[in-house]
Design an enzyme around this catalytic site. Structure first.
Site, PDB file in Angstrom:
ATOM      1  N   CYS A 183     -16.524 -32.700 -38.636  1.00 41.53           N
ATOM      2  CA  CYS A 183     -17.335 -33.884 -38.870  1.00 41.53           C
ATOM      3  C   CYS A 183     -18.060 -34.270 -37.573  1.00 41.53           C
ATOM      4  O   CYS A 183     -17.460 -34.314 -36.512  1.00 41.53           O
ATOM      5  CB  CYS A 183     -16.547 -35.095 -39.361  1.00 41.53           C
ATOM      6  N   HIS A 193       1.473   3.516 -39.775  1.00 39.47           N
ATOM      7  CA  HIS A 193       2.667   2.823 -40.262  1.00 39.47           C
ATOM      8  C   HIS A 193       2.381   2.028 -41.537  1.00 39.47           C
ATOM      9  O   HIS A 193       3.167   1.179 -41.922  1.00 39.47           O
ATOM     10  CB  HIS A 193       3.231   1.915 -39.165  1.00 39.47           C
ATOM     11  N   LYS A 197     -17.197 -26.094 -36.622  1.00 37.80           N
ATOM     12  CA  LYS A 197     -17.070 -25.602 -35.249  1.00 37.80           C
ATOM     13  C   LYS A 197     -15.815 -26.106 -34.559  1.00 37.80           C
ATOM     14  O   LYS A 197     -15.132 -25.370 -33.880  1.00 37.80           O
ATOM     15  CB  LYS A 197     -18.308 -26.057 -34.476  1.00 37.80           C
ATOM     16  N   ASN A 250     -13.991 -39.321 -38.812  1.00 35.25           N
ATOM     17  CA  ASN A 250     -13.634 -37.920 -38.589  1.00 35.25           C
ATOM     18  C   ASN A 250     -12.128 -37.873 -38.407  1.00 35.25           C
ATOM     19  O   ASN A 250     -11.587 -38.652 -37.627  1.00 35.25           O
ATOM     20  CB  ASN A 250     -14.339 -37.407 -37.312  1.00 35.25           C
ATOM     21  N   GLY A 251     -11.456 -36.984 -39.135  1.00 36.38           N
ATOM     22  CA  GLY A 251     -10.009 -36.864 -38.976  1.00 36.38           C
ATOM     23  C   GLY A 251      -9.300 -37.010 -40.310  1.00 36.38           C
ATOM     24  O   GLY A 251      -9.915 -36.887 -41.376  1.00 36.38           O
ATOM     25  N   GLU A 287     -16.138 -13.983 -41.163  1.00 31.16           N
ATOM     26  CA  GLU A 287     -16.656 -15.346 -41.226  1.00 31.16           C
ATOM     27  C   GLU A 287     -18.162 -15.393 -41.467  1.00 31.16           C
ATOM     28  O   GLU A 287     -18.666 -16.354 -42.044  1.00 31.16           O
ATOM     29  CB  GLU A 287     -16.254 -16.174 -40.000  1.00 31.16           C
ATOM     30  N   GLU A 311     -11.390  -9.208 -33.112  1.00 28.66           N
ATOM     31  CA  GLU A 311     -12.532 -10.116 -32.978  1.00 28.66           C
ATOM     32  C   GLU A 311     -13.728  -9.581 -33.786  1.00 28.66           C
ATOM     33  O   GLU A 311     -14.440 -10.346 -34.441  1.00 28.66           O
ATOM     34  CB  GLU A 311     -12.886 -10.296 -31.491  1.00 28.66           C
ATOM     35  N   ARG A 335     -20.637 -29.148 -36.633  1.00 32.14           N
ATOM     36  CA  ARG A 335     -19.262 -29.622 -36.765  1.00 32.14           C
ATOM     37  C   ARG A 335     -18.820 -29.772 -38.218  1.00 32.14           C
ATOM     38  O   ARG A 335     -17.643 -29.960 -38.493  1.00 32.14           O
ATOM     39  CB  ARG A 335     -19.109 -30.978 -36.058  1.00 32.14           C
ATOM     40  N   TRP A 395     -17.146 -32.333 -42.833  1.00 35.24           N
ATOM     41  CA  TRP A 395     -16.363 -31.156 -43.210  1.00 35.24           C
ATOM     42  C   TRP A 395     -15.218 -31.711 -44.046  1.00 35.24           C
ATOM     43  O   TRP A 395     -14.359 -32.430 -43.534  1.00 35.24           O
ATOM     44  CB  TRP A 395     -15.845 -30.441 -41.972  1.00 35.24           C
ATOM     45  N   LYS A 397     -15.489 -11.697 -36.840  1.00 36.58           N
ATOM     46  CA  LYS A 397     -16.917 -12.020 -36.909  1.00 36.58           C
ATOM     47  C   LYS A 397     -17.480 -11.619 -38.269  1.00 36.58           C
ATOM     48  O   LYS A 397     -18.260 -12.345 -38.874  1.00 36.58           O
ATOM     49  CB  LYS A 397     -17.719 -11.309 -35.804  1.00 36.58           C
TER      50      LYS A 397
HETATM   51  C1  F6R Z   1     -14.409 -17.880 -34.668  1.00 32.13           C
HETATM   52  C2  F6R Z   1     -14.219 -19.191 -34.075  1.00 32.13           C
HETATM   53  C3  F6R Z   1     -12.880 -19.831 -34.211  1.00 32.13           C
HETATM   54  C4  F6R Z   1     -12.506 -20.584 -32.920  1.00 32.13           C
HETATM   55  C5  F6R Z   1     -11.196 -21.361 -33.130  1.00 32.13           C
HETATM   56  C6  F6R Z   1     -10.762 -22.069 -31.877  1.00 32.13           C
HETATM   57  O1  F6R Z   1     -15.684 -17.394 -34.453  1.00 32.13           O
HETATM   58  O2  F6R Z   1     -15.107 -19.769 -33.532  1.00 32.13           O
HETATM   59  O3  F6R Z   1     -11.897 -18.912 -34.553  1.00 32.13           O
HETATM   60  O4  F6R Z   1     -12.376 -19.668 -31.883  1.00 32.13           O
HETATM   61  O5  F6R Z   1     -11.370 -22.300 -34.158  1.00 32.13           O
HETATM   62  O6  F6R Z   1     -11.717 -22.990 -31.453  1.00 32.13           O
HETATM   63  P1  F6R Z   1     -11.711 -23.552 -29.981  1.00 32.13           P
HETATM   64  O7  F6R Z   1     -11.983 -22.418 -29.069  1.00 32.13           O
HETATM   65  O8  F6R Z   1     -12.792 -24.582 -29.966  1.00 32.13           O
HETATM   66  O9  F6R Z   1     -10.354 -24.128 -29.748  1.00 32.13           O
END
Ligand code: F6R
Length: 630
Positions: free
Chosen positions: A2, A522, A625, A109-110, A506, A499, A35, A83, A503
């Site tokens: 949010c 395994h 985010k 937010n929360g 998501e 990673e 966000r 969100w 990517k």
């Molecule tokens: C993936 C991504 C998330 C963040 C995770 C932690 O692309 O962005 O997996 O890495 O939510 O977020 P931070 O680094 O802000 O604690």
């Protein structure tokens, strides 16, 4: 999660004063939309009344609504981009929520954990609810306190006092912003375990979930502490605790330019941020060592004696940041000989971890607001551990609550999927590892200097990969129909593989999985069938020869079962060509630094594939985010 914006301006014609609240708030929401983007809403106070509009979907839906049903000009407003937690992303559940007969508007937010009992109590008083949200309960509580407990009397503390009393009753995590028609030139806000910063203007003041909410207007910001209430007018900022005792915030200057939070000619923030990576690494290295290669991490204000006695490191992080931690583990253990664990923050405190005053907790968080990580850090502090935060967001909660912070200087990361923060996090964690090695005498100064010199060459090498991105982009586009992609790696290549898979999941919403290449036999090798695309991150054939040979064997194993192999290998590694349908070369670099290069083609691949499918790479579905709920 949010995005929240608040604004109060002045109408007396001063410089910068008197912006239309709607414009300021919309601009802030545009910058904060990363966000959360399930719905958006705005409320302004004008002519003694509250006017609000809200709409499910992205901010553009709200803007269309505002074109059809404009809001009046005003100097006071609040806005929200959501969100969803309680209740789906509908118009009704969107914020603001109104109470006190439509005279009060509130955004949040929360998560308010005791919303159910408060709702019952308010229903008992005859309050009815239109949404499924906990936010509407907070709005109703605030309205009830203002009207019935304080008699709707602004001389009785007004909205500020009502907010203090409401917050005393709320449990959970929240940032709340409220406006009331009786106080047209005031926005009142509260924060507990959820982000909020104040922006100081000239004849106007701002509130935002982070500084991007007002960066177009001011670079002067004030950090708020835990459990604080702030009341802004055009000329004043007053902070108290939840019980009305005066409190102070910490003022700081925002050191990035609004232009760095724009797309800079790229079609998406994500593509721009992938291209920002040489600079992100360069900036993170900048000023952290002297000409003799001696690390000078002045900001790391932990007693060197304490660091010398650390006998265990626990890295706490989530998602991409946790993969950065996993990469760093290899380097830190190798350089410092300190046992290093990497733990997902949300798992950490529920397993009775062994933590004491000789444990160094290194949290890694781009946003500095991830609730899971914040809670894990707090838990570790309670156990007596020293806490260092690696963070990209100045003034955010995790670094503030940690004993020390090592900021990554990647600049604002707007795309929801993390790219440049990842490279900057690895870089910062390496600096920390080298600093510990220097302090504890695990490495000669000359060795540290050599590693720093190799790190210094990374930006140019990343740039080389970016300059030659056409081939991997083309592959990504051509694989838009793929149903599943696997990623394999060993040693530092293993977190890189995970990673790469994250990517793709998501951004492109397809099944993707990263495995340790040695683990395949395994079990997961059963997934391989004719045509299954498998990316393999191959280590350098120089140095640890055995590792290279093992990974080549793993490639052969999957090829023998019909896999279509796509290999990331070091320039000059001709041997892999025989086993790969596609080879993408990255410049030569020491093994431990290779993740800083090998990740980049995987990011470009995911971006190209998702773009070919027509997906919004900056705002993938269901994500946000900054994950400020547990
Ligand atoms: C993936 C991504 C998330 C963040 C995770 C932690 O692309 O962005 O997996 O890495 O939510 O977020 P931070 O680094 O802000 O604690």
């Amino acid at each position: 999660m949010c995005g929240i914006v608040g604004y109060v301006g002045h109408s007396d014609g001063r410089v910068n004063a008197g912006h239309n609240a709607l414009d300021v708030v919309l601009e802030g929401l545009r910058r904060l939309e990363y966000r959360g983007y399930d719905s958006a809403g705005i409320a302004v106070v004008a002519d003694g009344t509250i006017s609000s509009r809200k709409k499910s979907g992205k901010l553009s839906n709200l803007i269309t609504e505002l074109d059809t049903r404009p809001l009046p000009e005003s100097l006071t407003g609040i806005g929200h981009t959501r969100w969803a937690t309680h209740g789906g992303p509908t118009d009704q559940n969107a914020h603001p929520h109104l109470s006190d007969g439509g005279k009060l508007a509130l955004i949040h937010n929360g998560i308010i954990e005791n919303f159910a009992e408060l709702k019952l109590e308010l229903q008992g008083k005859g309050v009815t609810f239109e949404s499924e949200t906990d936010t509407e309960v907070a709005a109703a509580l605030l309205g009830d306190i203002y009207r019935n407990q304080l008699g709707g009397d602004v001389t009785n503390g007004g909205l500020t006092r009502a907010m203090q009393l409401a917050c005393q009753r709320l449990e959970g995590a929240f940032t709340l912003l409220a406006v009331h028609a009786d106080q047209p030139d005031v926005v009142v806000a509260a924060r507990r375990n959820s982000p909020l910063v104040v922006g100081l203007g000239d004849g106007e003041n701002f509130l935002g979930s982070d500084v991007s909410g007002f960066i177009d207007y001011t670079r002067r910001a004030v950090e708020l502490g835990q459990d604080q209430i702030v009341t802004i007018t055009a000329d004043s900022v007053e902070i108290t605790d939840f019980y009305g005792a005066p409190a102070e915030g910490k003022e700081y200057k925002v050191d990035w330019d609004p232009a760095s939070a724009e797309k800079g000619g790229f079609p998406s923030f994500m593509e721009k941020e992938i291209h920002d990576q040489p600079d992100a690494v360069r900036q993170t290295l900048l000023g952290r060592s002297d000409i003799h290669g001696k690390l000078t991490l002045d900001e790391l204000r932990v007693d060197p004696e304490l660091l010398k006695h650390v006998n265990k490191i626990i890295v706490l992080a989530c998602g991409t940041s946790a993969y950065a931690g996993q990469v760093a583990k290899y380097a830190i253990e190798h350089w410092c000989r300190i046992p290093t664990e990497v733990e997902l923050s949300h798992e950490f405190r529920y397993r009775d971890p062994i933590v004491d005053e000789n444990t160094l907790i290194v949290s890694i968080s781009q946003s500095g607001e991830t609730m899971d990580t914040l809670m894990a850090v707090r838990y570790a502090k309670e156990q007596g551990a020293k806490t260092v935060s690696i963070c990209n967001t100045n003034g955010s909660t995790i670094p503030r609550e940690s004993d020390a912070v090592l900021y990554t200087h990647a600049g604002p990361e707007i795309a929801v999927a993390s790219t440049k923060a990842f490279l900057a996090q690895i870089t910062a964690a390496y600096l920390l590892g080298l600093y510990l090695a220097q302090l504890r005498g695990n490495k000669f100064q000359g060795e540290i200097k050599d590693i720093l010199a190799d790190l210094g060459k990374i930006p140019a090498k990343v740039q080389h990969i970016l300059d030659n991105e056409a081939q991997i982009k083309e592959l990504g586009r051509s694989m838009a129909d793929a149903k599943s992609v696997l990623f394999l790696g060993r040693h530092v290549g293993f977190p890189v593989a995970m990673e790469g898979a994250l990517k793709l999941k998501e951004l492109a919403y397809i099944h993707a999985e990263g495995f340790a290449a040695g683990e395949l036999k395994h079990g997961p090798i059963a997934l391989i069938e004719e045509g299954q695309p498998v990316f393999v991150v191959v280590p350098s054939p120089r140095g640890r020869d055995s590792l290279h040979a093992k990974v080549v064997s793993n490639i052969q194993e999957v090829r023998a079962r019909g896999a279509r192999t796509i290999v990331i290998a070091e320039e000059g590694d001709e041997a892999v060509k025989a086993y790969a349908e596609h080879v993408f070369y990255i410049p030569e670099t020491p093994t431990l630094l290779a993740p800083l290069l090998a990740t980049v083609p995987l990011q470009i691949f995911a971006l190209a594939l998702a773009s070919a499918k027509g997906y919004d790479v900056d705002q993938p579905r269901n994500l946000a985010k900054s994950v400020t709920v547990e």
